[in-house]
Enzyme design. Sequence first.
Site, PDB file in Angstrom:
ATOM      1  N   GLU A 111       0.834  -1.210   0.000  1.00  0.00           N
ATOM      2  CA  GLU A 111       0.000   0.000   0.000  1.00  0.00           C
ATOM      3  C   GLU A 111       0.868   1.259   0.000  1.00  0.00           C
ATOM      4  OE1 GLU A 111      -2.268  -1.183   3.475  1.00  0.00           O
ATOM      5  OE2 GLU A 111      -4.034  -1.535   2.231  1.00  0.00           O
ATOM      6  N   GLU A 131      -2.991  -9.951   4.197  1.00  0.00           N
ATOM      7  CA  GLU A 131      -3.603  -9.674   5.504  1.00  0.00           C
ATOM      8  C   GLU A 131      -4.546 -10.775   5.962  1.00  0.00           C
ATOM      9  OE1 GLU A 131      -3.234  -7.412   3.079  1.00  0.00           O
ATOM     10  OE2 GLU A 131      -2.753  -5.446   3.905  1.00  0.00           O
TER      11      GLU A 131
HETATM   12  N1  CO8 Z   1       4.958  -6.814  12.034  1.00  0.00           N
HETATM   13  C1  CO8 Z   1       5.812  -6.949  13.063  1.00  0.00           C
HETATM   14  N2  CO8 Z   1       6.984  -7.621  12.969  1.00  0.00           N
HETATM   15  C2  CO8 Z   1       7.287  -8.170  11.778  1.00  0.00           C
HETATM   16  C3  CO8 Z   1       6.441  -8.070  10.649  1.00  0.00           C
HETATM   17  C4  CO8 Z   1       5.215  -7.354  10.813  1.00  0.00           C
HETATM   18  N3  CO8 Z   1       4.361  -7.182   9.808  1.00  0.00           N
HETATM   19  N4  CO8 Z   1       7.002  -8.723   9.618  1.00  0.00           N
HETATM   20  C5  CO8 Z   1       8.175  -9.214  10.076  1.00  0.00           C
HETATM   21  N5  CO8 Z   1       8.349  -8.895  11.379  1.00  0.00           N
HETATM   22  C6  CO8 Z   1       9.469  -9.244  12.259  1.00  0.00           C
HETATM   23  C7  CO8 Z   1       9.366 -10.691  12.705  1.00  0.00           C
HETATM   24  O1  CO8 Z   1       8.508 -10.806  13.841  1.00  0.00           O
HETATM   25  C8  CO8 Z   1      10.808 -11.012  13.007  1.00  0.00           C
HETATM   26  O2  CO8 Z   1      11.116 -10.471  14.285  1.00  0.00           O
HETATM   27  P1  CO8 Z   1      11.875 -11.415  15.393  1.00  0.00           P
HETATM   28  O3  CO8 Z   1      13.222 -11.682  14.777  1.00  0.00           O
HETATM   29  O4  CO8 Z   1      11.909 -10.530  16.594  1.00  0.00           O
HETATM   30  O5  CO8 Z   1      11.060 -12.653  15.537  1.00  0.00           O
HETATM   31  C9  CO8 Z   1      11.597 -10.188  11.993  1.00  0.00           C
HETATM   32  O6  CO8 Z   1      10.688  -9.176  11.522  1.00  0.00           O
HETATM   33  C10 CO8 Z   1      12.031 -11.000  10.795  1.00  0.00           C
HETATM   34  O7  CO8 Z   1      10.879 -11.648  10.269  1.00  0.00           O
HETATM   35  P2  CO8 Z   1      10.823 -13.239  10.016  1.00  0.00           P
HETATM   36  O8  CO8 Z   1      11.712 -13.948  10.974  1.00  0.00           O
HETATM   37  O9  CO8 Z   1       9.381 -13.630   9.966  1.00  0.00           O
HETATM   38  O10 CO8 Z   1      11.495 -13.274   8.544  1.00  0.00           O
HETATM   39  P3  CO8 Z   1      11.239 -14.352   7.397  1.00  0.00           P
HETATM   40  O11 CO8 Z   1      12.262 -14.054   6.355  1.00  0.00           O
HETATM   41  O12 CO8 Z   1      11.138 -15.740   7.950  1.00  0.00           O
HETATM   42  O13 CO8 Z   1       9.769 -13.986   6.828  1.00  0.00           O
HETATM   43  C11 CO8 Z   1       8.062 -12.510   6.037  1.00  0.00           C
HETATM   44  C12 CO8 Z   1       9.560 -12.727   6.242  1.00  0.00           C
HETATM   45  C13 CO8 Z   1       7.486 -13.527   5.039  1.00  0.00           C
HETATM   46  C14 CO8 Z   1       7.857 -11.085   5.512  1.00  0.00           C
HETATM   47  C15 CO8 Z   1       7.325 -12.693   7.389  1.00  0.00           C
HETATM   48  O14 CO8 Z   1       7.999 -11.884   8.372  1.00  0.00           O
HETATM   49  C16 CO8 Z   1       5.864 -12.278   7.386  1.00  0.00           C
HETATM   50  O15 CO8 Z   1       5.027 -13.030   6.918  1.00  0.00           O
HETATM   51  N6  CO8 Z   1       5.580 -11.055   7.916  1.00  0.00           N
HETATM   52  C17 CO8 Z   1       4.207 -10.568   8.013  1.00  0.00           C
HETATM   53  C18 CO8 Z   1       3.693 -10.134   6.662  1.00  0.00           C
HETATM   54  C19 CO8 Z   1       2.244  -9.687   6.790  1.00  0.00           C
HETATM   55  O16 CO8 Z   1       1.355 -10.432   7.147  1.00  0.00           O
HETATM   56  N7  CO8 Z   1       2.009  -8.412   6.475  1.00  0.00           N
HETATM   57  C20 CO8 Z   1       0.684  -7.845   6.520  1.00  0.00           C
HETATM   58  C21 CO8 Z   1       0.463  -7.250   7.885  1.00  0.00           C
HETATM   59  S1  CO8 Z   1      -1.216  -6.646   8.121  1.00  0.00           S
HETATM   60  C22 CO8 Z   1      -1.187  -5.171   7.285  1.00  0.00           C
HETATM   61  O17 CO8 Z   1      -0.223  -4.740   6.708  1.00  0.00           O
HETATM   62  C23 CO8 Z   1      -2.494  -4.388   7.360  1.00  0.00           C
HETATM   63  C24 CO8 Z   1      -2.353  -3.047   6.659  1.00  0.00           C
HETATM   64  C25 CO8 Z   1      -3.570  -2.207   6.846  1.00  0.00           C
HETATM   65  C26 CO8 Z   1      -3.216  -0.755   7.042  1.00  0.00           C
HETATM   66  C27 CO8 Z   1      -4.452   0.054   7.216  1.00  0.00           C
HETATM   67  C28 CO8 Z   1      -4.369   1.069   8.307  1.00  0.00           C
HETATM   68  C29 CO8 Z   1      -5.717   1.736   8.576  1.00  0.00           C
END
Ligand code: CO8
Length: 258
Positions: A111, A131
């Site tokens: 976004e 999401e």
């Molecule tokens: N939020 C918080 N922390 C995150 C996020 C996130 N979205 N993504 C990654 N991290 C953190 C992980 O928790 C991790 O931290 P830690 O080492 O402390 O455990 C660190 O970043 C590294 O991440 P991973 O270990 O998971 O790394 P990978 O390489 O295994 O995976 C991915 C990478 C595939 C990106 C995975 O981290 C993932 O799936 N992340 C979430 C992606 C997701 O679901 N995004 C959508 C979120 S909801 C959203 O965006 C709604 C938007 C609406 C906005 C509207 C406002 C009104």
Amino acid sequence: MHDLVLLTRPADGVALLTLNRPQALNALNQDLRDAICERLEALAADPSVRAAVLTGDDRAFVAGADLRAMAEATPESMAAGRGHLIWERLRGFEKPLIAAVRGYALGGGCELAMACDIIIAGEGALFGQPEIKVGVMPGAGGLARLIRRVGRPRTMLLVLAAETISGRQAADWGLVSETCPDVEVVPRALSLAATIAAFPAGAARAIKAAAEEGDGAMLAEALAAERRWFLSLIATPDQREGARAFLEKRAPRFNTQG
Ligand code: CO8
């Protein structure tokens, strides 16, 4: 706060903003949103800046809204909070803004890229609106803007089925302006920004305003509807489970029966 978004001035008239929360793959928590807004306000007020580039790092542009923060959010806290200001600030930003995307551009990251005027994507970039995997839906253009750019059938593949696409496929679909090898993404974006900065600033401003006005009224309505439905999912049992399961690194147990 300044450390969260680094500002450099690599060329005359050009500003480079680099998101710098690598430990969370640049997930958008409130501090990072505030820092982006602060930087945009400073660039808007600085007449020596005529075009800007927004980037992350090799691993992530932005991996979405911060799921840690969303684990505790309520619709009221989100509606009353400052979370939406970044999207308003971006819509009101009058100078050309180029997203230089490498790595993950998921959820709020996709976004954020779409809120920019031009998107240069690395071949290894990964775009998506996953999401639904964490019990919510896009809330800031992941439906309204995406449908306009790639059409509804492709949008639904990303939003309903949480499929992700590469930078190359995003270019084929018309989601991004162009794609290039990852190492060339920032240089290419900076070169475009320098080109734009050498054109008349008034013409650039008029082009942005006309594009916004042309698309604007219906887009504003669609964005408001999207945000309303997004907020309706906050604090539901599935949203809580989705965020907690992600943070606890386990598979979520959703209510799939309706
Ligand atoms: N939020 C918080 N922390 C995150 C996020 C996130 N979205 N993504 C990654 N991290 C953190 C992980 O928790 C991790 O931290 P830690 O080492 O402390 O455990 C660190 O970043 C590294 O991440 P991973 O270990 O998971 O790394 P990978 O390489 O295994 O995976 C991915 C990478 C595939 C990106 C995975 O981290 C993932 O799936 N992340 C979430 C992606 C997701 O679901 N995004 C959508 C979120 S909801 C959203 O965006 C709604 C938007 C609406 C906005 C509207 C406002 C009104």
